[in-house]
Design an enzyme around this catalytic site. Sequence first.
Site, PDB file in Angstrom:
ATOM      1  N   GLY A  89      -4.645 -16.930   7.234  1.00  0.00           N
ATOM      2  CA  GLY A  89      -5.723 -17.386   6.791  1.00  0.00           C
ATOM      3  C   GLY A  89      -5.829 -17.970   5.285  1.00  0.00           C
ATOM      4  O   GLY A  89      -6.302 -18.652   4.620  1.00  0.00           O
ATOM      5  N   THR A 131      19.960  -4.985   8.299  1.00  0.00           N
ATOM      6  CA  THR A 131      20.414  -5.335   6.856  1.00  0.00           C
ATOM      7  C   THR A 131      20.419  -4.015   6.260  1.00  0.00           C
ATOM      8  O   THR A 131      19.832  -2.754   6.593  1.00  0.00           O
ATOM      9  CB  THR A 131      19.123  -5.920   6.326  1.00  0.00           C
ATOM     10  OG1 THR A 131      19.034  -7.372   6.919  1.00  0.00           O
ATOM     11  CG2 THR A 131      19.620  -6.484   4.913  1.00  0.00           C
ATOM     12  N   TYR A 190       6.501  -2.239  17.753  1.00  0.00           N
ATOM     13  CA  TYR A 190       7.180  -3.030  16.770  1.00  0.00           C
ATOM     14  C   TYR A 190       7.760  -4.442  17.552  1.00  0.00           C
ATOM     15  O   TYR A 190       7.213  -5.638  16.852  1.00  0.00           O
ATOM     16  CB  TYR A 190       8.444  -2.280  16.287  1.00  0.00           C
ATOM     17  CG  TYR A 190       8.950  -3.270  15.074  1.00  0.00           C
ATOM     18  CD1 TYR A 190       8.269  -3.354  13.926  1.00  0.00           C
ATOM     19  CD2 TYR A 190      10.370  -3.458  15.224  1.00  0.00           C
ATOM     20  CE1 TYR A 190       8.975  -4.073  12.865  1.00  0.00           C
ATOM     21  CE2 TYR A 190      11.053  -4.179  14.057  1.00  0.00           C
ATOM     22  CZ  TYR A 190      10.182  -4.318  12.824  1.00  0.00           C
ATOM     23  OH  TYR A 190      10.917  -4.880  11.892  1.00  0.00           O
ATOM     24  N   ASN A 196       0.712  -1.209  -0.074  1.00  0.00           N
ATOM     25  CA  ASN A 196      -0.153  -0.054   0.230  1.00  0.00           C
ATOM     26  C   ASN A 196       0.929   1.226  -0.090  1.00  0.00           C
ATOM     27  O   ASN A 196       0.299   2.371   0.133  1.00  0.00           O
ATOM     28  CB  ASN A 196      -1.014   0.087   1.191  1.00  0.00           C
ATOM     29  CG  ASN A 196      -0.164   0.165   2.668  1.00  0.00           C
ATOM     30  OD1 ASN A 196       0.818   0.089   2.635  1.00  0.00           O
ATOM     31  ND2 ASN A 196      -0.884   0.404   3.574  1.00  0.00           N
ATOM     32  N   VAL A 212      -2.779  -4.913   3.510  1.00  0.00           N
ATOM     33  CA  VAL A 212      -2.875  -6.391   3.937  1.00  0.00           C
ATOM     34  C   VAL A 212      -4.013  -6.432   5.126  1.00  0.00           C
ATOM     35  O   VAL A 212      -4.422  -7.841   5.412  1.00  0.00           O
ATOM     36  CB  VAL A 212      -1.556  -7.090   4.111  1.00  0.00           C
ATOM     37  CG1 VAL A 212      -0.822  -6.621   5.496  1.00  0.00           C
ATOM     38  CG2 VAL A 212      -1.645  -8.650   4.121  1.00  0.00           C
ATOM     39  N   LYS A 238      -3.723 -20.834   4.305  1.00  0.00           N
ATOM     40  CA  LYS A 238      -4.421 -21.924   4.972  1.00  0.00           C
ATOM     41  C   LYS A 238      -5.484 -22.263   3.692  1.00  0.00           C
ATOM     42  O   LYS A 238      -5.513 -23.615   3.410  1.00  0.00           O
ATOM     43  CB  LYS A 238      -5.153 -21.886   6.170  1.00  0.00           C
ATOM     44  CG  LYS A 238      -6.095 -23.228   6.672  1.00  0.00           C
ATOM     45  CD  LYS A 238      -6.599 -22.687   8.215  1.00  0.00           C
ATOM     46  CE  LYS A 238      -7.442 -23.793   8.232  1.00  0.00           C
ATOM     47  NZ  LYS A 238      -8.855 -23.875   7.671  1.00  0.00           N
TER      48      LYS A 238
END
Length: 334
Positions: free
Chosen positions: A102, A175, A145, A32, A57, A105
Amino acid sequence: MRVLITGGAGFLGSHLCDALIERGHQVVCLDNFCTGRPDNIAHLMGHERFSFIKYNVCDYLHIDGPLDAIMHFASPASPQDYLEMPIATLKVGALGTHKTLGLAKAKNARFLLASTSEVYGDPLVNPQPESYWGNVNPISPRGVYDEAKRFAEAMTMAYHRYHGLDTRIVRIFNTYGPRMRPNDGRVVSNFIVQALQGKPLTVFGDGTQTRSFCYVDDLVRGILALLMADSDKSIEQRTDRAGFLTTPKESPPESIHDPINLGNPRELTVNGIAELVVQLVGTKTPIDYRPLPADDPRVRRPDIRRAKALLGWEPRVDLEDGLRRTIEYFRKVL
């Protein structure tokens, strides 16, 4: 494989998109643009094996067609981002993880969660093995977080144990590399941008706190090794909370479904990193010391024995070499 990557336009997500496309897989990228950037995936737009969906999401999630794997990388990931977006950070760790699990699955897809070294908080053990439970303040500003990722790990393991879902958890240590945002507030990008602009380097605290940095190419290689590893892969020894090896009789074998640290175990002080960046940039700039933020970890170094044993993985790119590549990237984009 057909792989969904949430947060696929972000720093790490976009590199994973590239790597999977290069290996011949199909990629569905979902983002997004909360912290991701269109420029990171612009070169992939129009590719026959790449598709992009702009979406949050945390909302109802549906993807047409089969999926072989889902990689959940959507989340603010720098202190600056999650301090500015605390509720969004908690929601993507909780609701976003629930939605993607979900979907995995429903599609019978392998699931890989991007977790973080922040689950260890301000650790009392150094280096940090996966068996260490952490030292986290859940109500500190940073806690949004830390706890979002700890909850995401718990939810992922619940789906693995209760539903038999094939899950993987990678705990990502610091990273760096191309496509970092110049203003993301992270140590390496901050230092490089400030050095290139001839500004004082901002160090929080006295600079004696330690960090370890993994180049993005090494990290992506480890993540894909984890994604592709056999589901029944395990090792017969594990570490206890203090980091000592225990015998098989004392604990069950470690499996590919347990969390795995990925990072570079080379540990430097923040002052040392600042000096190295100044040296590689070829400039002379002072250090601007500022107060240390609340609950900022004093040490951060991964124990990567599990990654070596299960994945045959360890970093290859020297810090100096990786910093040179990253400096050249920032020279072009600034």
